[in-house]
Design an enzyme around this catalytic site. Structure first.
Site, PDB file in Angstrom:
ATOM      1  N   LEU A 125      -3.504  -1.635  -1.755  1.00 54.87           N
ATOM      2  CA  LEU A 125      -3.402  -2.729  -2.709  1.00 54.87           C
ATOM      3  C   LEU A 125      -3.786  -3.976  -1.937  1.00 54.87           C
ATOM      4  O   LEU A 125      -3.038  -4.455  -1.081  1.00 54.87           O
ATOM      5  CB  LEU A 125      -1.978  -2.858  -3.263  1.00 54.87           C
ATOM      6  CG  LEU A 125      -1.718  -4.037  -4.214  1.00 54.87           C
ATOM      7  CD1 LEU A 125      -2.542  -3.897  -5.487  1.00 54.87           C
ATOM      8  CD2 LEU A 125      -0.239  -4.155  -4.549  1.00 54.87           C
ATOM      9  N   ALA A 126      -4.967  -4.496  -2.178  1.00 48.68           N
ATOM     10  CA  ALA A 126      -5.507  -5.591  -1.376  1.00 48.68           C
ATOM     11  C   ALA A 126      -4.803  -6.902  -1.723  1.00 48.68           C
ATOM     12  O   ALA A 126      -4.838  -7.349  -2.870  1.00 48.68           O
ATOM     13  CB  ALA A 126      -7.010  -5.711  -1.614  1.00 48.68           C
ATOM     14  N   VAL A 127      -4.174  -7.521  -0.721  1.00 50.53           N
ATOM     15  CA  VAL A 127      -3.444  -8.772  -0.911  1.00 50.53           C
ATOM     16  C   VAL A 127      -3.894  -9.837   0.090  1.00 50.53           C
ATOM     17  O   VAL A 127      -4.076 -10.995  -0.260  1.00 50.53           O
ATOM     18  CB  VAL A 127      -1.917  -8.531  -0.785  1.00 50.53           C
ATOM     19  CG1 VAL A 127      -1.151  -9.849  -0.805  1.00 50.53           C
ATOM     20  CG2 VAL A 127      -1.429  -7.621  -1.912  1.00 50.53           C
ATOM     21  N   SER A 135      10.706 -12.295  -6.136  1.00 55.22           N
ATOM     22  CA  SER A 135      11.888 -11.934  -6.914  1.00 55.22           C
ATOM     23  C   SER A 135      13.149 -12.552  -6.322  1.00 55.22           C
ATOM     24  O   SER A 135      13.225 -12.807  -5.121  1.00 55.22           O
ATOM     25  CB  SER A 135      12.022 -10.404  -6.942  1.00 55.22           C
ATOM     26  OG  SER A 135      13.298  -9.993  -7.400  1.00 55.22           O
ATOM     27  N   GLY A 136      14.152 -12.742  -7.167  1.00 56.74           N
ATOM     28  CA  GLY A 136      15.457 -13.224  -6.719  1.00 56.74           C
ATOM     29  C   GLY A 136      16.401 -12.101  -6.331  1.00 56.74           C
ATOM     30  O   GLY A 136      17.587 -12.351  -6.083  1.00 56.74           O
ATOM     31  N   CYS A 187       0.832  -1.192   0.000  1.00 55.29           N
ATOM     32  CA  CYS A 187       0.000   0.000   0.000  1.00 55.29           C
ATOM     33  C   CYS A 187       0.868   1.245   0.000  1.00 55.29           C
ATOM     34  O   CYS A 187       2.094   1.180  -0.038  1.00 55.29           O
ATOM     35  CB  CYS A 187      -0.898   0.008   1.247  1.00 55.29           C
ATOM     36  SG  CYS A 187      -1.871  -1.496   1.456  1.00 55.29           S
TER      37      CYS A 187
END
Length: 577
Positions: free
Chosen positions: A54-56, A339-340, A2
């Site tokens: 940002l809804a997660v 991500s790496g 968010c």
């Protein structure tokens, strides 16, 4: 993930101030890209909090700002950004203490964790986060940032309080703030450094990783709740490899939790392949994303990246645009990506970790290796090659970089009796984990959140970072190669050709049309007598670079000039040099 912002004012009643609501709304609106799903504000006499979501996790119940209440009384309010990966364990522990919950979100767990354990609750959190807690009972604000600085958080002290936000643009939206940069701020932007706490803009600060800031009527008090420590490593090689694998299994498992579509970023290299393989206990669909050269050259896309960054701090050239376009394409299919990123800093993957000349250089090793220019293209000239000589003398970039290097070196924790290469490689690791990685995390956060994509970085889990930091360099390179421990820990889940693949750098565009497009824009800037960047330029050098058709040789310098010009136009920033 968010975007958060807020305003604390002890000398006025914000609920009675007619402009307060509009100002808070304007600050919150700047975070809409970070939180495209919903927005909210909370206003009290001395505190104004804004949030874009940002809804997660817990799509229906996680709306913010969120409060904890008892008997009709508000105990605590938060505007929160990030993910706490161990929130389920913390919730169970809090329930055992008698806490009750009305949502399934990690945000509510953070609220109750503070109510139960006070400021020491930070030591219990595992995740990436940046948030603010307002306590109406004491009228104090607590700002908190995760240990590695994965999520950003800025603040701007006022005579009677503070402004804060996930990004500088939220603070700059307040009428009390005049965007200005002095010589030190400009040096920070140009020197390819990332100094913890430095925000470039005058009066603005970045909350350093692993810190809290308590704001009360007497001012701002910083507290460091986490730092890398030197500890003796007693595990043998086999035990070390197994422990690294156990940590990675746990970390990736925790970071797969989401109530929205999730993916991994797979480049084909060791780092991203390891994360993808460890996450592959569920079925996966593979999608290739190919970027068009014309899109990389488009000025509109470079401007979008600059707007996301708020400042022209980069030595990555077209890599910034390609990352932004990649994330934009991914966002059409997924909301969360693993991500790496940061494996090279943790395990020692960059070539300059293994080059004695760069290792023993009396400066940041990436500076000795010319990383800023190499990221921007192999044929690039120095980034400052087109800047005015008088300006460069005033900025003293070599002196500025050296001072920052000495500061960082003085912080390095050491073991008694540690000498030689092991001592120096502990320093090199520390410099990467506290300085260089900040450049990459900041870049990735801005590029991803500009399109509403949450990117998680498993290799930044503090447990893994602490363990590998204290593993002897001889063990980290036991097979004579870079990232030996990581390769050994995940070899059983990777094809041999992937596990043994030599590291390749992030690609930069080789299309000659890109350099031509840069040259055309530079020519337009040179011709514009009112260009805001013009006073900073060595116009003779600019003209010579154009006349000699040397656009490729001056690529990174041209990118810097164009970014500075667009930035000065975009924000109306005053240069106080």
């Amino acid at each position: 993930m968010c975007g958060i912002t807020g305003w604390i004012s002890y000398d006025q009643d914000l609920t009675a101030l007619t402009t307060a609501r509009g100002t808070l709304d304007a600050m919150t609106a700047t975070m809409a890209c970070r939180g495209p799903d919903a927005g909210g504000t909370w206003l009290a006499p001395h505190a104004a909090l804004g949030h874009r979501r940002l809804a997660v996790i817990d799509i229906e119940g996680g709306t913010q700002p969120m409060s904890a209440e008892h008997d009709g009384r508000t105990l605590l309010v938060t505007t929160y950004s990030g993910e706490v990966y161990n929130y389920r364990e913390l919730r169970a522990e809090l329930e055992a203490h008698g806490h009750t919950f009305r949502t399934h979100s990690d945000t509510e767990v953070v609220l109750h964790a503070y109510l139960q354990w006070g400021e020491d609750f930070t030591e219990r959190l595992n995740g990436m986060y940046a948030f603010a807690l307002w306590d109406p009972r004491t009228e104090e604000l607590l700002l908190v940032r995760d240990r590695m600085g994965i999520k950003p958080l800025y603040y701007f002290p006022l005579p009677d309080g503070v402004l804060f936000g996930s990004e500088p643009k939220a603070i700059l939206a307040h009428p009390a703030v005049r965007p200005a940069v002095d010589a030190e701020g400009l040096a920070e932007l140009v020197a390819f450094t990332k100094t913890p706490g430095h925000a470039a803009y005058k009066g603005m600060h970045e909350l350093p990783p692993g810190h809290t800031a308590r704001i009360r009527r007497g001012g701002v008090v910083l507290r460091r709740y986490w730092a890398l420590e030197a500890r003796e490593h007693t595990d043998d090689l086999g035990t070390t490899v197994r422990h690294v694998r156990d940590l990675l299994d746990d970390i990736v498992g925790r970071q797969l939790i989401a109530d929205v579509p999730l993916c991994t970023l797979l480049s084909g290299g060791l780092d991203s392949s390891a994360i993808t393989a460890l996450a592959a206990h569920v079925a996966s669909d593979h999608s290739d994303i190919v970027l068009d050269a014309a899109d990389l050259m488009a000025k509109a896309h470079r401007d979008a990246v600059l707007a996301a960054r708020d400042m022209p701090i980069s030595g990555f050239g077209d890599g910034d645009v390609s990352l932004y376009l990649l994330f934009k394409a991914i966002r059409e299919q997924s909301t969360v990506a693993l991500s790496g990123e940061s494996a090279d800093e943790v395990f020692g993957g960059y070539r300059w970790f293994h080059d004695p000349e760069h290792v023993h250089a009396d400066t940041f090793p990436w500076a000795a290796a010319g990383a800023a220019d190499r990221f921007a293209g192999e044929h690039s000239g120095g980034r400052s090659a087109l800047l005015d000589h008088g300006l460069l003398a005033k900025l003293d970039l070599p002196g500025y970089q050296d001072a920052r290097y000495r500061e960082a070196l003085a912080e390095v924790p050491r073991l008694p009796g540690e000498t030689g290469l092991e001592r120096r490689m502990r320093e090199i690791s520390y410099l990467h984990l506290t300085r260089f990685v900040q450049l990459l995390l900041d870049r990735k956060d801005r590029a991803s959140m500009a399109v509403g994509l949450e990117v998680r970085v498993p290799f930044c889990d503090h447990r893994l970072v602490e363990y590998v930091f204290n593993t002897p360099w001889a063990m980290k390179t036991f097979d004579g190669r870079e990232k030996s421990l990581l390769r050994a820990a995940v070899r059983d889940v990777l094809p041999a050709k992937v596990a043994d693949r030599v590291k390749s750098p992030y690609p930069s565009i080789q299309d000659p049309r890109y350099a031509a497009a840069l040259r055309a824009e530079l020519a337009r800037v040179l011709a514009d007598k009112d260009a805001p960047v013009r006073p900073l330029l060595d116009t003779g050098a600019v003209a010579a670079s154009l006349a000699d058709d040397a656009g490729e040789a001056f690529r990174s310098a041209t990118e810097l000039v164009l970014n500075l010009d667009a930035w000065l136009r975009m924000h109306g920033t005053a240069l106080e040099l």
